[in-house]
Design an enzyme around this catalytic site. Structure first.
Site, PDB file in Angstrom:
ATOM      1  N   GLY A 123       0.784  -1.239   0.000  1.00  0.00           N
ATOM      2  CA  GLY A 123       0.000   0.000   0.000  1.00  0.00           C
ATOM      3  C   GLY A 123       0.816   1.289   0.000  1.00  0.00           C
ATOM      4  O   GLY A 123       0.243   2.366   0.139  1.00  0.00           O
ATOM      5  N   CYS A 240      11.813  -1.916  -8.710  1.00  0.00           N
ATOM      6  CA  CYS A 240      12.979  -1.704  -7.838  1.00  0.00           C
ATOM      7  C   CYS A 240      14.097  -2.618  -8.331  1.00  0.00           C
ATOM      8  O   CYS A 240      14.814  -3.216  -7.539  1.00  0.00           O
ATOM      9  CB  CYS A 240      12.623  -1.928  -6.376  1.00  0.00           C
ATOM     10  SG  CYS A 240      11.894  -3.506  -6.033  1.00  0.00           S
TER      11      CYS A 240
HETATM   12  N1  SAM Z   1       3.154  -0.928  -4.959  1.00  0.00           N
HETATM   13  C1  SAM Z   1       3.431  -1.624  -3.716  1.00  0.00           C
HETATM   14  C2  SAM Z   1       3.789  -0.614  -2.666  1.00  0.00           C
HETATM   15  O1  SAM Z   1       4.254   0.473  -2.984  1.00  0.00           O
HETATM   16  O2  SAM Z   1       3.590  -0.917  -1.469  1.00  0.00           O
HETATM   17  C3  SAM Z   1       4.509  -2.672  -3.925  1.00  0.00           C
HETATM   18  C4  SAM Z   1       4.198  -3.598  -5.046  1.00  0.00           C
HETATM   19  S1  SAM Z   1       5.319  -4.893  -5.281  1.00  0.00           S
HETATM   20  C5  SAM Z   1       6.662  -4.119  -6.010  1.00  0.00           C
HETATM   21  C6  SAM Z   1       4.581  -5.749  -6.606  1.00  0.00           C
HETATM   22  C7  SAM Z   1       3.219  -6.313  -6.326  1.00  0.00           C
HETATM   23  O3  SAM Z   1       2.777  -6.995  -7.515  1.00  0.00           O
HETATM   24  C8  SAM Z   1       3.173  -7.338  -5.212  1.00  0.00           C
HETATM   25  O4  SAM Z   1       2.212  -6.982  -4.269  1.00  0.00           O
HETATM   26  C9  SAM Z   1       2.781  -8.636  -5.913  1.00  0.00           C
HETATM   27  O5  SAM Z   1       1.941  -9.447  -5.127  1.00  0.00           O
HETATM   28  C10 SAM Z   1       2.054  -8.153  -7.145  1.00  0.00           C
HETATM   29  N2  SAM Z   1       2.081  -9.134  -8.259  1.00  0.00           N
HETATM   30  C11 SAM Z   1       2.767 -10.292  -8.350  1.00  0.00           C
HETATM   31  N3  SAM Z   1       2.503 -10.912  -9.520  1.00  0.00           N
HETATM   32  C12 SAM Z   1       1.620 -10.137 -10.177  1.00  0.00           C
HETATM   33  C13 SAM Z   1       0.947 -10.247 -11.425  1.00  0.00           C
HETATM   34  N4  SAM Z   1       1.150 -11.289 -12.227  1.00  0.00           N
HETATM   35  N5  SAM Z   1       0.091  -9.273 -11.778  1.00  0.00           N
HETATM   36  C14 SAM Z   1      -0.109  -8.209 -10.980  1.00  0.00           C
HETATM   37  N6  SAM Z   1       0.512  -8.050  -9.792  1.00  0.00           N
HETATM   38  C15 SAM Z   1       1.360  -8.995  -9.392  1.00  0.00           C
END
Ligand code: SAM
Length: 464
Positions: A123, A240
């Protein structure tokens, strides 16, 4: 800390990469801790710090590219800070707070807009986006992995916003909403090299093969979500990861496969952010290197969808139906809210939820297209013409400011957050808010002979 050779090789010759400084900063063991204040909860940074078990952390400097961001002298125990639980701030890595500039420089925020944060858990980006958009805008905060939606909903609840809808959908599902969003943020799952300093174990999991898999997944996610972006709308893509295959090469892929053009940001030289050009399309990208600025590895780029881009113009179905409150029930909830006429009220499993009126049509559309985990603000349950107030209401910014509150000291606030018995020096009776430094933490019910602590069991602090 041994950076994989093949990662270094992939960066050799790229704009702004300085091998020696990069390796040195990874060996330095330096750790930054940064937080971002909640601009809609009135916190005065000078009175909330020092924080932590032993008052160890103080604010030392601002984050240059985010007005609400600041660095702390060290990483305190956030669990031991009641303001953390009240949503007064979010602990966020400084580089990723640049999303604020990226949004401000690529979309008109004074207008009501529809925003989708596609990969939202836990989040960080969603709370930042919510702080930026106007009250009449909507944020859909989506997370595909079911087990991660709970923490996302919790963080959105703490933030206190009423104009956020949390969903649990696959990117493809948003194709049911063609051309719907003015802004889509894809903070993509990636190989994570930018966070090696924070999580050295991630180095062992890093491989060229995983970078390739991530790159393919990023393309899939983007291809799936782009139909939901309005012609003329903005896409913001971030990772990242340092790997060009997940950064500039994705920008090239976007430009050659989708009707998009790159957006260039104005940078201040003091920020030391590196502007890069994608090898084929020359699209602008922005790299954050820890040897150049106070933050971890991060990449961000923004695009505009061409106005001429084809969009499915079939009318959207808005079949969502929710049980409405009777006028008698509405009278029961009215005194709890500050601007009661701005909301309509629905009931779900007996719980009353306040939804901003401007979201009525969108909610009906989302109800037929998406799997909604949370919308608006839960007010509570009506029993015998009385509202048993929900925790969400206590933390929300829509609560009536005249509701009785008792300010407590830090020790009592922590007892409250542990769901222990507390004693209060006040004659107030009934439902009372507990506040610490004016930030609302939750409810107690003061009865003639005892005080019942209504802090949610699942949220209580369980360490010592
Ligand atoms: N935006 C969040 C934050 O600022 O707190 C961090 C996001 S993290 C870098 C990437 C997110 O993408 C994770 O929560 C993960 O569960 C989700 N994710 C994983 N595979 C995915 C997919 N195939 N499609 C969409 N989201 C995915």
């Amino acid at each position: 800390m041994e950076i994989p050779i093949s990662l270094i090789d992939s960066l050799m010759g790229t704009q702004g990469f300085d091998k020696e400084a990069f390796e040195k900063v990874h060996l330095s063991g330096e750790q930054n801790t940064s937080i971002r204040f909640n601009n809609r909860k009135s916190v005065n940074s000078s009175n909330i710090f020092p924080i932590g078990n032993n008052n160890e952390a103080v604010v030392i400097s601002p984050v240059l590219w985010n007005v609400n961001g600041c660095y702390l002298s060290e990483r305190p125990s956030f669990t031991a800070d009641p303001l953390f639980h009240g949503g007064a701030y979010y602990v966020q890595e400084a580089s990723s707070m640049f999303l604020e500039e990226a949004v401000m420089q690529s979309i008109e925020l004074a207008e009501p807009i529809r925003v989708l944060d596609l990969c939202a858990a836990p989040g960080g980006k969603s709370t930042l986006l919510q702080s930026l958009i106007s009250d009449k805008s909507i944020l859909v905060s989506n997370e595909v992995i079911k087990s991660r939606v709970t923490i996302l909903s919790e963080n959105i609840t703490k933030w206190g916003a009423d104009n956020v809808i949390v969903t649990n959908n696959d990117p493809k599902d948003f194709q049911r909403l063609p051309g719907y969003f003015d802004l889509i943020v894809v903070d993509a799952p990636c190989s994570g090299s930018g966070l090696f300093r924070k999580d050295p174990k991630a180095i062992n999991e890093w491989s060229e093969q995983n970078v390739e898999l991530c790159s393919q997944r990023q393309q899939r996610i983007l291809a799936d979500i782009l139909p939901a972006l309005k012609p003329g709308g903005t896409l913001i893509y971030s990772t990242c990861s340092y790997s060009p295959a997940e950064d500039e090469e994705i920008c090239d892929w976007l430009i050659s496969n989708c009707a998009l053009s790159a957006i260039q940001f104005q940078l201040k030289s003091a920020w030391n952010i590196i502007e890069t050009k994608a090898p084929l399309s020359n699209a602008n990208g922005y790299r954050f290197y820890p040897d150049k600025l106070k933050g971890e590895g991060f990449f961000i780029a923004a695009f505009r969808k061409e106005n001429s881009a084809e969009t499915d113009s079939r009318p959207l179905s808005a079949k969502g139906k929710s049980e409405r409150l009777t006028s008698k029930e509405t009278e029961v909830v009215k005194p709890w809210l500050s601007k009661v006429d701005d909301f309509f009220f629905i009931k779900q499993h007996d719980e009353v939820i306040a939804i901003p009126l401007h979201m009525e049509n969108d909610l009906a559309i989302f109800q037929s297209a998406l799997y909604i985990k949370k919308a608006g603000v839960k007010l509570g349950v009506i029993i015998r013409n009385e509202l048993i107030p929900a925790h969400e209401l206590a933390l929300s910014n829509i609560i009536n400011p005249l509701i009785s509150a008792i300010e407590v000291d830090k020790a009592t606030a922590l007892q409250y957050l542990r769901k222990q018995e507390i004693s209060l020096s006040s004659n107030a009776k009934g439902w009372i808010l507990i506040t610490y430094l004016q930030i609302r933490l939750g409810w107690v019910k003061v009865l003639p002979n005892r005080i019942n602590n209504y802090y949610p069991k699942d949220w209580r602090i369980i360490n010592k």
